[in-house]
Structure formats: structure tokens, C-alpha cells
Design a protein around this motif. Structure first.
Motif, PDB file in Angstrom:
ATOM      1  N   LEU A  92      39.358  37.167  56.840  1.00 52.69           N
ATOM      2  CA  LEU A  92      37.942  36.710  57.045  1.00 52.69           C
ATOM      3  C   LEU A  92      37.259  37.482  55.993  1.00 52.69           C
ATOM      4  N   ALA A  93      37.658  38.272  55.244  1.00 51.85           N
ATOM      5  CA  ALA A  93      36.918  38.738  54.226  1.00 51.85           C
ATOM      6  C   ALA A  93      37.117  37.837  52.981  1.00 51.85           C
ATOM      7  N   LEU A  94      38.300  37.278  52.784  1.00 49.90           N
ATOM      8  CA  LEU A  94      38.406  36.287  51.849  1.00 49.90           C
ATOM      9  C   LEU A  94      37.395  34.872  51.933  1.00 49.90           C
ATOM     10  N   ALA A  95      37.274  34.558  53.131  1.00 50.24           N
ATOM     11  CA  ALA A  95      36.443  33.270  53.608  1.00 50.24           C
ATOM     12  C   ALA A  95      35.071  33.578  53.288  1.00 50.24           C
ATOM     13  N   LEU A  96      34.690  34.825  54.443  1.00 47.98           N
ATOM     14  CA  LEU A  96      33.357  35.206  54.350  1.00 47.98           C
ATOM     15  C   LEU A  96      32.595  35.872  53.075  1.00 47.98           C
ATOM     16  N   VAL A  97      33.221  36.774  52.869  1.00 52.46           N
ATOM     17  CA  VAL A  97      32.906  37.523  51.620  1.00 52.46           C
ATOM     18  C   VAL A  97      33.040  37.150  50.305  1.00 52.46           C
ATOM     19  N   ILE A 139      26.742  31.842  47.360  1.00 55.91           N
ATOM     20  CA  ILE A 139      25.355  32.070  47.691  1.00 55.91           C
ATOM     21  C   ILE A 139      24.868  33.197  46.593  1.00 55.91           C
ATOM     22  N   LEU A 140      25.747  34.397  46.560  1.00 55.75           N
ATOM     23  CA  LEU A 140      25.402  35.291  45.554  1.00 55.75           C
ATOM     24  C   LEU A 140      25.420  34.546  44.126  1.00 55.75           C
ATOM     25  N   PHE A 141      26.237  33.973  43.754  1.00 54.65           N
ATOM     26  CA  PHE A 141      26.641  33.267  42.302  1.00 54.65           C
ATOM     27  C   PHE A 141      25.099  32.480  42.057  1.00 54.65           C
ATOM     28  N   PHE A 142      24.890  31.868  42.906  1.00 48.16           N
ATOM     29  CA  PHE A 142      23.652  30.792  42.493  1.00 48.16           C
ATOM     30  C   PHE A 142      22.456  31.419  42.604  1.00 48.16           C
ATOM     31  N   ARG A 143      22.385  32.838  43.455  1.00 49.88           N
ATOM     32  CA  ARG A 143      21.088  33.674  43.534  1.00 49.88           C
ATOM     33  C   ARG A 143      21.147  34.143  41.825  1.00 49.88           C
ATOM     34  N   ASP A 199      21.642  20.445  44.890  1.00 49.17           N
ATOM     35  CA  ASP A 199      21.500  21.926  45.217  1.00 49.17           C
ATOM     36  C   ASP A 199      22.931  22.538  45.290  1.00 49.17           C
ATOM     37  N   PRO A 200      22.977  23.638  44.161  1.00 51.40           N
ATOM     38  CA  PRO A 200      24.345  24.141  44.122  1.00 51.40           C
ATOM     39  C   PRO A 200      24.815  24.639  45.580  1.00 51.40           C
ATOM     40  N   VAL A 250      32.164  26.519  57.343  1.00 54.77           N
ATOM     41  CA  VAL A 250      31.369  26.576  58.449  1.00 54.77           C
ATOM     42  C   VAL A 250      30.265  27.262  58.209  1.00 54.77           C
ATOM     43  N   ALA A 251      30.503  28.620  57.734  1.00 58.12           N
ATOM     44  CA  ALA A 251      29.481  29.781  57.255  1.00 58.12           C
ATOM     45  C   ALA A 251      28.429  29.021  56.559  1.00 58.12           C
ATOM     46  N   LEU A 252      28.828  28.234  55.272  1.00 55.63           N
ATOM     47  CA  LEU A 252      27.834  27.450  54.494  1.00 55.63           C
ATOM     48  C   LEU A 252      26.886  26.439  55.135  1.00 55.63           C
TER      49      LEU A 252
END
Length: 311
Positions: free
Chosen positions: A229-234, A241-245, A188-189, A56-58
Motif C-alpha cells: 500500500l505504501a509503495l502504491a499510495l505514498v 503529485i508532489l513531483f509535479f508540485r 497536464d503532467p 485508482v488513487a490518481l
């Protein structure tokens, strides 16, 4: 997981290094958060919650741009298989294993993923065969895994062998996913991440509902809910997102160095917050696996060869 075959960048900027270390903490944190949550939430339900929330977040992050939904429809079957191999199977296995083993040990076992990827690529591809260097890295990685298992072979072992085997089997599943992910070249990754998590949700929903019947479970305590929540969102949505950055800044091959950073992060979090301890032989196993990963990566050997030639 992302194919690194097309990477052409040879240096890493200070910003990329900082983001790489942060990603190592986030993915190391996933083992920590899972260890906290799995004490109160059944493993399959925990895996499902991770997939649902992160997907959902992505989806919100992508907002359907760049033809994402069209890609999702056209590649539905491929996303389902990728979601099975790269999420549903490995995350379920790791979480089940973590009902009996700590975050640090699970992360070290999972760090053998590149070893299995090399072996699977040798068997299934024509252009990624074993070389002497890769063979040496594989042998070291497998030797490290043997060292990790050795303290648990006796009658007085504090963890069942199946609990150690599951993170290792998860690493094998990641290896198959890495080979299969080549089918997504040109996509797109971030869309790949959202697509596979969506597919994983569809796969895990009936399994968790049938096996765990989550509606009958007691509400987890606040700490476990926060960990979920931390497991899923963070450690999943933001980490992707950070990995692809990082891939954009330093290339996929350099981004793969995070494999070496995840176990120390998970071990540190487990020691500080969960009171976990590793035996000397388990530290030795981690060191041998890390050496094997460095050999597989090949850049250190290339750098040393260049310095010898310049001298």
C-alpha cells in the motif's frame, strides 16, 4: 519521468527544497517498500498491485477534470507505450532484481537513468547531441556502474549478475521513456501519470495473472501488505503529485535533482530497517555516479564559471 527541456527557473525556494527532500525520501522509500514486499509477493504481482492502486488513487484525485478521459482515449496508443517503457518494464525488472539485491544497491543502479537518457537522446534526436561535458558525465556514470558490478564478478559473489543487470536495464527503459514522453508536451503532467499507470495496469494484468496466478498465493503478512500500500499510495500516487508540485514551484530541471537524493534515502532505510550494508567499492560507485550526474546537470560548472568571472 518528465521532460525538463523547457525549464526556465534558476533558483529553488526553501519550500521547494523541503518538498524535493521529501520526494527523495518517498522515491527512495519505493526501493525499501519493494524489498519488504517482494519477499512475500511475486515481482510481477507486486508491480501490478502498485499500478492498480496508484492508478485508482490518481483517477480519484483527477475526477475526470480538464478533459482527462478524452485525453486518455485520444492518446491510448501513446499511453500504452509510455506505460510499457516507464512502468511495466522497469518496475518489473527492479522488483525481480530485488529478490536478490538490497534496496540501496538497486537504487544506485537505477540512478544511472540520466546517463542512458543522454546516450539514447544522442542517437534518436537531432537537438540533444553529446557535448564534451555530457560525454564526461556519461563516462563517469558508466564507470560508477562498473564499480558496482565489480564485487559480484567473482565465484563467491553474494548476488547473481542478472539481479544487478535488471535495475540497470530498467534505467535504460526509463531513458527511452524520457525521450518518448516529449510527445506529451502540453498535457497536464498529473494526467500523464494517471494515463501511464492505467496503461501499465492493462499491460501487467494478463502477464501477472498468467505467470504468477495470484489467486493461488497465500495472503501476505500484514507487514508486506502495508509495504504494498505504501509503495502504491505514498511512493507512487502521492509522489507523482508532489513531483509535479515541485515542477510548478522550481521548474523541471530543478525537480530532476531528486535523482541525487533517491539513493541516499534508499540506502538509509535499508541500513536502519533491513540491516543492509554496502561495501566500500559500492559506496565508491555511488559517489562516481553522483559526480557524473552533477556533471551532466551542468549547473555546478555554470555557477563556478560565473563566480570566476565575477572575481
Amino acid at each position: 519521468m518528465v521532460n525538463a527541456a523547457t525549464d526556465a527557473k534558476s533558483t529553488i525556494s526553501p519550500l521547494a527544497w523541503a518538498l524535493l527532500i521529501l520526494l527523495g525520501l518517498l522515491w527512495g522509500g519505493s526501493f525499501f517498500f519493494a524489498r519488504v514486499a517482494v519477499q512475500h509477493v511475486p515481482p510481477l504481482t507486486l508491480a501490478l498491485s502498485r499500478f492498480v492502486i496508484a492508478a485508482v488513487a490518481l483517477h480519484v484525485y483527477l475526477r475526470g477534470r480538464d478533459g482527462f478521459y478524452d485525453t486518455l482515449r485520444r492518446r491510448a496508443g501513446a499511453f500504452l507505450l509510455l506505460g510499457l517503457l516507464n512502468n511495466a518494464i522497469p518496475h518489473s525488472f527492479i522488483f525481480i532484481g530485488q529478490t536478490h539485491i538490497g534496496a540501496g544497491l538497486a537504487s544506485i543502479l537505477n540512478a544511472t537513468t540520466p546517463v542512458w537518457t543522454v546516450l539514447i537522446a544522442h542517437g534518436l534526436t537531432k537537438d540533444e547531441k553529446l557535448t564534451p561535458r555530457k560525454f564526461a558525465g556519461v563516462v563517469l556514470g558508466l564507470l560508477g556502474a562498473v564499480l558496482l558490478f565489480s564485487p559480484h564478478l567473482g565465484a563467491g559473489a553474494d548476488a547473481p549478475l542478472w539481479a544487478l543487470a535488471l535495475p540497470l536495464l530498467a534505467a535504460v527503459s526509463y531513458g527511452f521513456a524520457a525521450i518518448f514522453s516529449k510527445r506529451f508536451r502540453g498535457v497536464d503532467p498529473t494526467a500523464i501519470a494517471a494515463g501511464q499507470l492505467t496503461a501499465s495496469t492493462l499491460i501487467m494484468a494478463p502477464v501477472a495473472l498468467i505467470v504468477d496466478q495470484p489467486w493461488s498465493l497465500a495472503l501476505p503478512p500484514p507487514g508486506a501488505l502495508a509495504a504494498m500500500l505504501a509503495l502504491a499510495l505514498v511512493s507512487t500516487a502521492f509522489a507523482y503529485i508532489l513531483f509535479f508540485r515541485i515542477i510548478g514551484l522550481a521548474g523541471a530541471t530543478n525537480a530532476s535533482l531528486v535523482t541525487l537524493l533517491v539513493p541516499p534515502s534508499a540506502i538509509l532505510l535499508g541500513i536502519v530497517f533491513l540491516g543492509e550494508r554496502l561495501e566500500i567499492i559500492e559506496w565508491a560507485g555511488m559517489a562516481v555516479i553522483a559526480t557524473g550526474l552533477v556533471v551532466l546537470d551542468g549547473r555546478l560548472a555554470l555557477l563556478m564559471r560565473r563566480r570566476l568571472l565575477h572575481n
